[in-house]
Design an enzyme around this catalytic site. Structure first.
Site, PDB file in Angstrom:
ATOM      1  N   SER A 442     -13.270 -56.429 -26.204  1.00  0.00           N
ATOM      2  CA  SER A 442     -14.005 -57.190 -25.195  1.00  0.00           C
ATOM      3  C   SER A 442     -14.427 -56.315 -24.030  1.00  0.00           C
ATOM      4  O   SER A 442     -13.777 -55.298 -23.718  1.00  0.00           O
ATOM      5  CB  SER A 442     -13.126 -58.337 -24.694  1.00  0.00           C
ATOM      6  N   GLN A 521     -23.099 -54.440 -22.362  1.00  0.00           N
ATOM      7  CA  GLN A 521     -23.212 -55.730 -21.679  1.00  0.00           C
ATOM      8  C   GLN A 521     -23.977 -55.501 -20.386  1.00  0.00           C
ATOM      9  O   GLN A 521     -23.530 -54.766 -19.504  1.00  0.00           O
ATOM     10  CB  GLN A 521     -21.829 -56.301 -21.372  1.00  0.00           C
ATOM     11  N   TYR A 602     -21.476 -64.364 -12.002  1.00  0.00           N
ATOM     12  CA  TYR A 602     -22.428 -63.319 -11.630  1.00  0.00           C
ATOM     13  C   TYR A 602     -23.831 -63.921 -11.578  1.00  0.00           C
ATOM     14  O   TYR A 602     -23.995 -65.133 -11.751  1.00  0.00           O
ATOM     15  CB  TYR A 602     -22.314 -62.135 -12.588  1.00  0.00           C
ATOM     16  N   ARG A 650     -23.080 -63.899 -23.120  1.00  0.00           N
ATOM     17  CA  ARG A 650     -21.772 -64.406 -22.686  1.00  0.00           C
ATOM     18  C   ARG A 650     -22.001 -65.505 -21.660  1.00  0.00           C
ATOM     19  O   ARG A 650     -22.763 -65.331 -20.710  1.00  0.00           O
ATOM     20  CB  ARG A 650     -20.921 -63.299 -22.079  1.00  0.00           C
ATOM     21  N   ARG A 744      -6.956 -57.269 -23.086  1.00  0.00           N
ATOM     22  CA  ARG A 744      -5.673 -56.670 -22.730  1.00  0.00           C
ATOM     23  C   ARG A 744      -4.925 -56.065 -23.911  1.00  0.00           C
ATOM     24  O   ARG A 744      -4.315 -55.008 -23.768  1.00  0.00           O
ATOM     25  CB  ARG A 744      -4.812 -57.697 -21.996  1.00  0.00           C
TER      26      ARG A 744
END
Length: 801
Positions: A442, A521, A602, A650, A744
């Site tokens: 990710s 991205q 964003y 996304r 993570r």
């Protein structure tokens, strides 16, 4: 009810309760309690004579025979609602250690079975190895009544309990086990602060006078909508039958106008095949809507909540009786081991709250699956059955394989897994790009660029994860302008030098990790820009050197944040061109996939959410208008992005805040981007407003991806607390997502995917070890952990030397 949905107690929690109560498992006459300790409750009032209240009374009296314990139950001894009760092995283990007398009595009446049958469109699929134990609720109450009487508990039937405040004054401890409609809880509502959440299905408890030979789920597709039956045996000649359906289906079918007898007969007719033409019977049965009960506090002074008064979990995952009995075990243990009552009640809540919260999360996933059952009716038959069994995320692919490998193998064959290939290592195609497995690294902001230029850190960071086996490695959000950065350390694609630096990284990935794709991205920070590096103060404004911010509306992200300027029409054109130019550089830099960042508050996300877009022009108001600018940017990027390379988007599928993006709107947003050429939707949530209240948990965002995949008909990428390869296999095989993005776990282990292959014994095209690393494709040996097994057992008298 469905005890096979995994452990209902946290790892280690049952052991703690068992060990503490073993001290009280010896005969009561050998374990007297003295009244010399004034901090131990002596006079105890229990409100509610259900299983939770009765078992609490028996435990407390057994542990301290001189206690004065009174149980108030407003109904008669033989009054009961519902029919059968399912208890898990964990719960039974706790009962066995705490009170063998009760355990032996229960064991004599248990009905046990292993199988679950799923019947859908005249096809039955059976999964074994689930280990159920059930008995009649009336029998359970009789056993507990007898035990309480033997121990000297004062049982007062047909007796309303005195008001809670009077009980609290006249007793040392008041246990409120008075159910989901708890009067005790309501009396102290301002203290307990309960939240009762109604859900969308109606259900009714009925019984059949024969025993199902398995736990049975049967789906009926009627002219009014989908209905489902949950059935299980509770005695050699009787079964519980629960019929459930959405509220609108219930009304369309006319159940709202039928009395108890008519409803019972109608349900028997609808599910005549499951019942073999036999009738159903009722017992004061009524259609009801399940309500989830959550309390901010479980105790107030010497009053404590237990069972459904404190919490509820939907019957499709575990019975309320099971949770109440576990509450009783924990409460009794804490009262024994803690020196004072306040400490005991605090310890009880501390122990049980996380266990209950975990159960409620799983129950919520399960009940919502059944609420949205119609969504999955078109799945292949075995996948539908697998999806149902794993709906709560407690039963997983690996767990189900251990229970019934044959069933799991059949689901994998139907899915198209080659022999010996876990679902996560099957390929997936997006436009002209074939990904060799279903794992995505990710996008993760690293805040380590200089003037937007990615350096050696990015080469090592992304290169290491590309070598680690994932099919697709995503960059962090790469900003389209200096003003579009989140922090001074954010990477960009607004200069030729930045494009050349990215080319160095993509060249390494393609040469060093053949078959691994790398995606970029693209995004713009909007009102969340000009902040410090994450480890210096996340979302905090820079102490100096701030740059001006722009957003759909002049709303700061949080108090103290910089107020952005509302974008003018001319500025919208400029931003659109910045995205277009960055996409051209990304194509030249050799990226295989481009993702447009329209999530997390964003800039483009700010247009989509009604909480952040207050515009009154053509770019604000209705969802169609809020979508306009993000779609314009998407079209501009798609126009210059190479046609054979895929684009994803996304989104934040919920803002986790009242008045924010709804689930229905998230589906429409996904549909809109798909109609404009998006190849997949990367489904995230939140981070749009600072006052959000997310519901965290394992793979907690997956239901949003699941919904979009099925309702919008577009491939999806699920992300959010997906941490194990078992989760990935489960989600892929159930059809809830097409790809899984993990962040993570890849920070913890850059070779997460290759290690997942090794741990599953997989060695194939879906997980290719780089040649220099091939020698590490097997787990390294460790020190010896086994001990020599006994070779000889001597029988006879022990010889002490």
């Amino acid at each position: 009810m469905l005890s096979s949905q995994g452990r209902a107690v946290a790892p280690g929690a049952r052991g703690c309760v068992d060990q503490r109560l073993r001290r009280g498992a010896r005969p009561a006459t050998t374990y007297p309690q003295s009244r010399d300790n004034p901090d131990r409750p002596h006079r105890v009032a229990i409100v509610g004579g259900g299983p939770g209240g009765l078992y609490t009374a028996a435990l407390l009296k057994r542990l301290s025979p001189d206690r004065e314990i009174t149980v108030y139950e407003r109904n008669a001894p033989d009054d009961t609602f519902g029919f059968g009760v399912v208890l898990s092995d964990e719960t039974l283990g706790g009962i066995e250690h705490a009170d063998p007398v009760v355990y032996e009595a229960l064991k004599a009446h248990f009905v046990r079975w292993d199988d679950i049958d799923i019947v859908h469109r005249n096809t039955r699929h059976t999964s074994g190895g689930h280990r159920f134990a059930a008995l009649g609720r009336r029998r359970l109450l009789e056993i507990l009544h007898d035990r309480c009487r033997d121990l000297g508990v004062d049982l007062r039937f047909r007796t309303e309990a005195p008001p809670p405040d009077r009980l609290a004054r006249t007793h040392d401890l008041v246990v409120a086990a008075d159910g989901v409609h708890s009067a005790t809880r309501e009396a102290y509502r301002d203290v307990f602060r309960p939240r009762l959440t109604p859900h969308r299905c109606r259900y009714i408890w009925l019984a059949a006078d024969f025993a199902f030979d398995a736990f049975r789920f049967e789906i009926a597709e009627t002219e009014h909508g989908v209905m489902q039956l949950h059935g299980y045996p509770y005695s050699p000649d009787a079964s519980t039958v629960i019929v459930e359906m959405r509220e609108e289906v219930w009304r369309a079918a006319g159940f709202d106008e039928l009395d108890e007898a008519e409803s019972t007969a109608r349900c028997a007719k609808i599910f005549t095949d499951a019942l073999g033409g036999r009738p159903l019977r009722s017992n004061k049965s009524a259609w009801t809507t399940f309500r989830t009960v959550v309390n901010e506090r479980w105790s107030h002074g010497n009053v404590v909540l237990l069972g459904d008064a404190a919490h509820t979990a939907h019957f499709s995952i575990g019975s309320g009786t099971k949770l109440a009995v576990e509450d009783a075990l924990a409460l009794a243990a804490c009262l024994e081991e803690q020196p004072t009552l306040p400490q005991a009640l605090a310890a009880y809540e501390e122990e049980r709250r996380p266990v209950v919260a975990s159960t409620q999360r799983a129950a919520k996933a399960s009940l919502e699956w059944f609420e949205d059952l119609a969504r999955y009716l078109g799945q292949p038959p075995r996948q539908f059955a697998f999806n149902l069994l794993t709906r709560s995320r407690r039963v997983t692919h690996e767990n189900l394989r251990l229970r019934d490998a044959g069933f799991t193998d059949s689901v994998e064959r139907e899915f198209g897994c080659p022999p010996g290939t876990p679902p996560m290592f099957t390929p997936f195609r997006l436009r002209g790009l074939t990904l060799r497995n279903r794992v995505v690294v990710s996008a993760m902001d690293m805040y380590s660029a200089t003037d937007g230029v990615p350096g050696d850190f990015h080469l090592v960071h992304l290169g290491a994860r590309a070598l680690g086996g994932a099919a697709l490695v995503m960059t962090e959000m790469v900003c389209v302008s200096p003003e579009g950065r989140i922090t001074p350390g954010c990477a960009g694609l607004y200069t030729g030098r930045q494009g050349e630096a990215w080319r160095r990284i993509t060249d390494f990935v393609h040469a060093g990790a053949p078959g691994t794709a790398i995606g970029v991205q693209l995004g713009h920070s909007g009102r969340k820009g000009s902040t410090r590096l994450m480890w210096e103060g996340m979302d905090e404004p820079l102490p100096d050197g701030n740059w001006p911010l722009v957003a759909p509306s002049p709303l700061p992200y949080r108090p103290g944040s910089q107020v952005p300027r509302e974008l003018s029409r001319a500025q919208l054109t400029d931003v659109r061109q910045q995205f277009r130019a960055a996409a051209e550089r990304a194509g030249q830099a050799g990226f295989d996939l481009l993702e447009l960042h329209c999530a997390h508050g964003y800039l483009l996300s700010g247009f989509l959410s009604p909480l952040t877009n207050h515009r009154t022009d053509a770019y604000g108001g209705s969802l169609e208008k809020r979508l306009r600018f993000p779609l314009e940017v998407f079209d501009a990027v798609r126009e210059v992005w190479p046609g054979e390379r895929p684009m994803t988007v996304r989104i934040s599928a919920t803002d986790w805040a009242e008045g924010g993006t709804s689930g229905e709107e998230a589906v429409e947003i996904a549909r809109a981007f798909a109609a404009h050429g998006a190849d997949a939707i990367d489904v995230s949530t939140g981070q749009v407003v600072s006052g959000e209240r997310p519901e965290f948990g394992r793979s907690y965002q997956t239901p949003y991806a699941d919904r979009i995949r099925h309702e919008a008909g577009v491939p999806v990428i699920a992300v959010g607390a997906i941490s194990s390869w078992d989760d990935v296999n489960s989600l892929i095989l159930a059809g809830r997502t097409d790809l899984c993005a993990l962040a993570r776990p890849h920070l913890y282990d850059p070779h997460w995917t290759l290690h997942a292959a090794a741990e599953q014994g997989y060695d194939g095209p879906g997980a290719v070890w780089p040649a220099p690393y091939r020698a590490g494709s097997r787990p390294p040996r460790t020190g010896r952990t086994d001990a020599p097994k006994p070779r000889l057992t001597l029988h006879g008298p022990r010889q002490d030397v």
